[in-house]
Write a protein that holds these residues in place. Structure first.
Motif, mmCIF file in Angstrom:
data_model
loop_
_atom_site.group_PDB
_atom_site.id
_atom_site.type_symbol
_atom_site.label_atom_id
_atom_site.label_comp_id
_atom_site.label_asym_id
_atom_site.label_seq_id
_atom_site.Cartn_x
_atom_site.Cartn_y
_atom_site.Cartn_z
ATOM 1 N N GLU A 68 0.835 -1.214 0.000
ATOM 2 C CA GLU A 68 0.000 0.000 0.000
ATOM 3 C C GLU A 68 0.866 1.260 0.000
ATOM 4 N N LYS A 69 1.875 1.245 0.866
ATOM 5 C CA LYS A 69 2.724 2.442 1.006
ATOM 6 C C LYS A 69 3.488 2.726 -0.285
ATOM 7 N N ILE A 70 4.032 1.670 -0.900
ATOM 8 C CA ILE A 70 4.817 1.882 -2.123
ATOM 9 C C ILE A 70 3.894 2.320 -3.256
ATOM 10 N N LYS A 71 2.745 1.671 -3.310
ATOM 11 C CA LYS A 71 1.769 1.983 -4.351
ATOM 12 C C LYS A 71 1.381 3.469 -4.312
ATOM 13 N N TYR A 72 1.249 3.968 -3.114
ATOM 14 C CA TYR A 72 0.892 5.370 -2.928
ATOM 15 C C TYR A 72 1.947 6.288 -3.543
ATOM 16 N N LYS A 97 17.117 9.892 -14.145
ATOM 17 C CA LYS A 97 17.753 9.352 -12.942
ATOM 18 C C LYS A 97 17.334 10.131 -11.694
ATOM 19 N N GLN A 98 17.316 11.468 -11.805
ATOM 20 C CA GLN A 98 16.994 12.285 -10.629
ATOM 21 C C GLN A 98 15.571 12.021 -10.150
ATOM 22 N N LYS A 99 14.660 11.852 -11.120
ATOM 23 C CA LYS A 99 13.257 11.602 -10.742
ATOM 24 C C LYS A 99 13.134 10.233 -10.077
ATOM 25 N N ILE A 100 13.876 9.258 -10.620
ATOM 26 C CA ILE A 100 13.825 7.906 -10.033
ATOM 27 C C ILE A 100 14.352 7.972 -8.593
ATOM 28 N N ILE A 101 15.483 8.657 -8.426
ATOM 29 C CA ILE A 101 16.064 8.780 -7.078
ATOM 30 C C ILE A 101 15.050 9.437 -6.146
ATOM 31 N N GLY A 102 14.377 10.477 -6.661
ATOM 32 C CA GLY A 102 13.372 11.187 -5.841
ATOM 33 C C GLY A 102 12.306 10.234 -5.337
ATOM 34 N N ILE A 103 11.761 9.417 -6.235
ATOM 35 C CA ILE A 103 10.685 8.492 -5.850
ATOM 36 C C ILE A 103 11.207 7.446 -4.857
ATOM 37 N N VAL A 104 12.369 6.887 -5.185
ATOM 38 C CA VAL A 104 12.924 5.819 -4.336
ATOM 39 C C VAL A 104 13.257 6.365 -2.937
ATOM 40 N N GLU A 105 13.821 7.559 -2.894
ATOM 41 C CA GLU A 105 14.174 8.116 -1.576
ATOM 42 C C GLU A 105 12.926 8.430 -0.759
ATOM 43 N N THR A 106 11.849 8.849 -1.436
ATOM 44 C CA THR A 106 10.597 9.102 -0.693
ATOM 45 C C THR A 106 10.068 7.793 -0.124
ATOM 46 N N ILE A 107 10.145 6.723 -0.920
ATOM 47 C CA ILE A 107 9.673 5.420 -0.425
ATOM 48 C C ILE A 107 10.488 5.034 0.808
ATOM 49 N N ILE A 108 11.801 5.183 0.693
ATOM 50 C CA ILE A 108 12.672 4.799 1.817
ATOM 51 C C ILE A 108 12.342 5.637 3.059
ATOM 52 N N LYS A 109 12.107 6.929 2.843
ATOM 53 C CA LYS A 109 11.778 7.828 3.974
ATOM 54 C C LYS A 109 10.517 7.344 4.688
ATOM 55 N N ASP A 110 9.550 6.878 3.886
ATOM 56 C CA ASP A 110 8.297 6.367 4.485
ATOM 57 C C ASP A 110 8.566 5.220 5.448
ATOM 58 N N PHE A 111 9.649 4.478 5.167
ATOM 59 C CA PHE A 111 9.895 3.286 5.981
ATOM 60 C C PHE A 111 10.888 3.547 7.122
ATOM 61 N N LYS A 156 21.169 -5.488 2.414
ATOM 62 C CA LYS A 156 21.730 -5.227 3.741
ATOM 63 C C LYS A 156 20.563 -5.445 4.689
ATOM 64 N N LYS A 157 20.755 -6.333 5.644
ATOM 65 C CA LYS A 157 19.587 -6.789 6.400
ATOM 66 C C LYS A 157 18.895 -5.712 7.238
ATOM 67 N N TYR A 158 19.662 -4.867 7.859
ATOM 68 C CA TYR A 158 19.018 -3.957 8.807
ATOM 69 C C TYR A 158 19.169 -2.507 8.393
ATOM 70 N N LYS A 159 19.039 -2.282 7.103
ATOM 71 C CA LYS A 159 19.193 -0.929 6.586
ATOM 72 C C LYS A 159 18.244 -0.744 5.422
ATOM 73 N N ASN A 160 17.739 0.481 5.265
ATOM 74 C CA ASN A 160 17.025 0.810 4.043
ATOM 75 C C ASN A 160 18.067 1.264 3.038
ATOM 76 N N THR A 161 18.133 0.586 1.896
ATOM 77 C CA THR A 161 19.179 0.942 0.934
ATOM 78 C C THR A 161 18.624 0.934 -0.487
ATOM 79 N N TYR A 162 19.276 1.678 -1.374
ATOM 80 C CA TYR A 162 18.975 1.531 -2.805
ATOM 81 C C TYR A 162 20.244 1.695 -3.613
#
Ligand code: C2E
Ligand code: CA
Ligand code: CA
Length: 439
Positions: A68-72, A97-111, A156-162
Motif C-alpha cells: 500500500e505504502k509503495i503503491k501510494y 535518474k533524478q526523478k527515479i532517485i526522488g521516488i525511491v528516496e521518498t519510499i525509503i523515507k516512508d519506511f 543489507k539486512k538492517y538498513k534501508n538501501t537503494y
C-alpha cells in the motif's frame, strides 16, 4: 497506467507466478513500444524473520501494508508485482535518474518509521535495486538476471538501501559463477585452509581459545574470504564435506596446540545449520574424536543465531546431543536478529558471542551499552559464557572490562592467522602482552 488494484492486489499477494507473468507481459509491451522504463526490485529484508517470529498472519499484513505504502508513492507512474516471497517488482515509467532517485528516496523515507500492525510497531527494511531499460539491456532474460544481481548487491539486512545496477556488481556476479564451478574441486585440490583467531581472557591476560575460520587458497586469486564463498558451499550442500574436513583438521591441530601450550585450550568451529541436519553428523564427530583422541570439552561449536531462531525439533535434538557429549554450544552473532531471551533459558547452550555489529555501537550509544551490560550480567547469573567479538578499539575494550565481559575476540588483539603462526613463541597483541605459555 496499469496499477495493481486492491482486489487484484489480494490475488497477486498470494499468487507469485501469476504476478510475475503479468510483469513479463507489461515489460514486453514496453519493449515492443520502445518505452524507456526502470525495473525496480524491492526486497523486504526482514519479512521472513517476522514470519518466523510472529507467524504468517503478521507477515501477510506487513506485506500488504508495504505494498500500500509503495503503491501510494508510485501513483500512476508504474505497476507493481510480486517477485518471490519477500520481493516486489516495480516497473516505473520513468527514465530520468533524478526523478527515479526522488521516488525511491521518498519510499525509503516512508519506511524510516515503523509500521503499525495490531498492537505492534514493526520496523521494516527495504533493499531497492534499480535496473534501467534499455540502457542496461534490451533483452528480457538479461534484465531478469540483472534484477537478481542488483538485489544481491544491495541486500543489507538492517538498513534501508537503494542502488543502481553497476558494472562492479555484474563483475562480482560473474566471479561468483566462476567460483561456483571451481569450488567443486577445491577440497580435493587441498585448497581450503584454516586460520585461527585468538580469544583472549582479559582477566588473566591469556589466550583461552581460538576460533577456526575457513579460507580458500584459490590457485589464481589467492586467499579468498568466507563471505565470498560460504553461501556457495551452503546452497550446494558441499559444506557438509567441507565441514567434516574442518572438524578433522581442527581436531588434529588441537592436539598440537595443547602440547605446546601445556594447558587446556579450546577451539571454536563454525557449524552451518545444514550440517546439524545431516544424518551422518553425530556419527562422524564421534568417530573423529575417537580417532584423534581429542575430548569434546576442547571444542566449541558455534551456531548462528538465525539457525536457533528457525530451529526445528531435529536441530534442537542434535544440539542437546552435542551438549551432552561435552561440546561447548555457542550462539554466534548474538544481537544481530531477535535475541530472544528464551534461548538463554530453554536452549541447550553454553555460551554466546556478541556480534561486532553490536560492539561497534559501544560505548557511544547509551542504549546499546545498557542492554549489553544487563545481558552480560544475566548470562553470568545463568552460568553462560559470553565472548565479545569484533573488538577493535581501546574504548570498547575498556567498556567491556567495566561490565565484566572478560572474553574478547577482535583485531585489537589479533587477526586470524594460519596455524604456523600459532607456534611462534609469543604474541605481542595490540600493545597488550598476551603470552601463550610454550614449553
Ligand atoms: P563469524 O563466525 O562471525 O566469524 C568472525 C568474523 O569476524 C571473522 O571473519 C573474523 O575474521 C572477523 N573478525 C574478528 N575480529 C574482528 C574485528 O575486530 N574486526 C573486524 N572487522 N572483523 C573481525 P571471517 O573469517 O571473514 O568469517 C566470516 C564468516 O564466515 C564467519 O563469521 C562465519 O559466519 C563464516 N565462516 C568462517 N569460517 C567458517 C567455517 O569454517 N564454517 C562455516 N560454516 N562458516 C564459516
Ligand atoms: Ca563464529
Ligand atoms: Ca560472529
Amino acid at each position: 497506467m496499469e496499477i495493481i488494484h486492491d482486489n487484484e492486489m489480494s490475488s497477486d499477494l498470494y499468487n507469485i507466478d501469476y504476478s510475475l507473468e503479468k510483469f513479463k507481459d507489461v515489460f514486453c509491451k514496453n519493449l515492443c513500444e520502445h518505452n524507456e522504463c526502470s525495473i525496480i526490485p524491492i526486497h523486504i529484508s526482514i519479512l521472513k524473520h517476522y514470519n518466523y517470529l510472529l507467524g504468517y498472519e503478521y507477515g501477510d499484513r506487513i506485506l500488504k501494508k508495504v505494498i500500500e505504502k509503495i503503491k501510494y508513492r508510485i501513483e500512476e507512474n508504474g505497476n507493481m508485482y510480486r517477485f518471490g516471497g519477500s520481493t516486489l517488482l516495480v516497473i516505473l515509467n520513468e527514465s530520468c535518474k533524478q526523478k527515479i532517485i526522488g521516488i525511491v528516496e521518498t519510499i525509503i523515507k516512508d519506511f524510516n518509521e515503523p509500521i503499525k500492525i495490531k498492537d505492534k510497531e514493526l520496523k521494516v527494511f527495504l533493499n531497492i535495486g534499480i535496473v534501467h531499460y534499455p540502457e542496461d539491456s534490451k533483452e528480457v532474460h538479461t534484465i531478469f538476471k540483472y534484477i537478481e544481481i542488483v538485489l544481491d548487491g544491495v541486500k543489507k539486512k538492517y538498513k534501508n538501501t537503494y542502488r543502481f545496477l553497476n558494472h562492479k556488481m555484474v563483475q562480482k556476479h560473474i566471479k561468483k559463477c566462476q567460483y561456483e564451478k571451481e569450488i567443486l574441486n577445491a577440497i580435493n585440490n587441498g585448497e581450503f585452509k584454516i586460520y585461527y583467531q585468538s580469544i583472549v581472557d582479559i582477566s588473566n591476560k591469556s589466550i583461552c581459545s581460538f576460533e577456526a575460520l575457513l579460507r580458500w587458497n584459490h590457485p589464481k586469486d589467492g586467499i579468498i574470504m568466507p563471505l565470498d564463498f560460504i553461501d556457495i558451499l551452503e546452497s550446494s550442500g558441499i559444506i557438509i564435506d567441507v565441514g567434516k574436513f574442518i572438524f578433522k583438521e581442527v581436531c588434529n591441530e588441537i592436539k598440537n596446540i595443547k602440547k605446546l601450550a601445556k594447558r587446556d585450550i579450546s577451539v571454536s568451529i563454525n557449524v552451518s545449520e545444514c550440517q546439524l541436519l545431516d544424518d551422518t553428523f553425530l556419527e562422524f564427530i564421534d568417530e573423529t574424536l575417537d580417532k584423534t583422541e581429542v575430548e569434546a570439552k576442547n571444542i566449541n561449536l558455534e551456531i548462528i543465531e538465525r539457525s536457533m531462531l528457525e530451529s526445528t525439533e531435529k536441530t534442537l535434538n542434535v544440539l542437546k546431543e552435542l551438549k551432552s557429549r561435552g561440546f561447548g554450544v555457542i550462539i554466534d552473532d548474538f544481537g544481530t536478529k531477535y535475541s530472544a531471551l528464551n534461548y538463554l533459558c530453554n536452549f541447550p547452550i553454553s555460551g554466546f558471542k556478541i556480534d561486532k555489529f553490536f560492539i561497534e555501537k559501544i560505548p557511544n550509544s547509551y542504549k546499546e551499552a545498557i542492554v549489553l551490560k544487563n545481558i552480560i550480567q544475566l548470562a553470568k547469573e545463568l552460568g553462560i559464557d559470553v565472548v565479545a567479538e569484533g573488538v577493535e578499539r581501546v574504548e570498547q575494550l575498556e567498556f567491556l572490562q567495566s561490565v565484566n565481559c572478560n572474553k574478547i575476540q577482535g583485531f585489537i588483539f589479533s587477526k586470524p592467522f594460519p596455524c604456523e603462526e600459532l607456534y611462534k613463541e609469543k604474541f605481542d597483541l595490540g600493545g597488550i602482552f598476551v603470552p601463550l605459555p610454550l614449553n
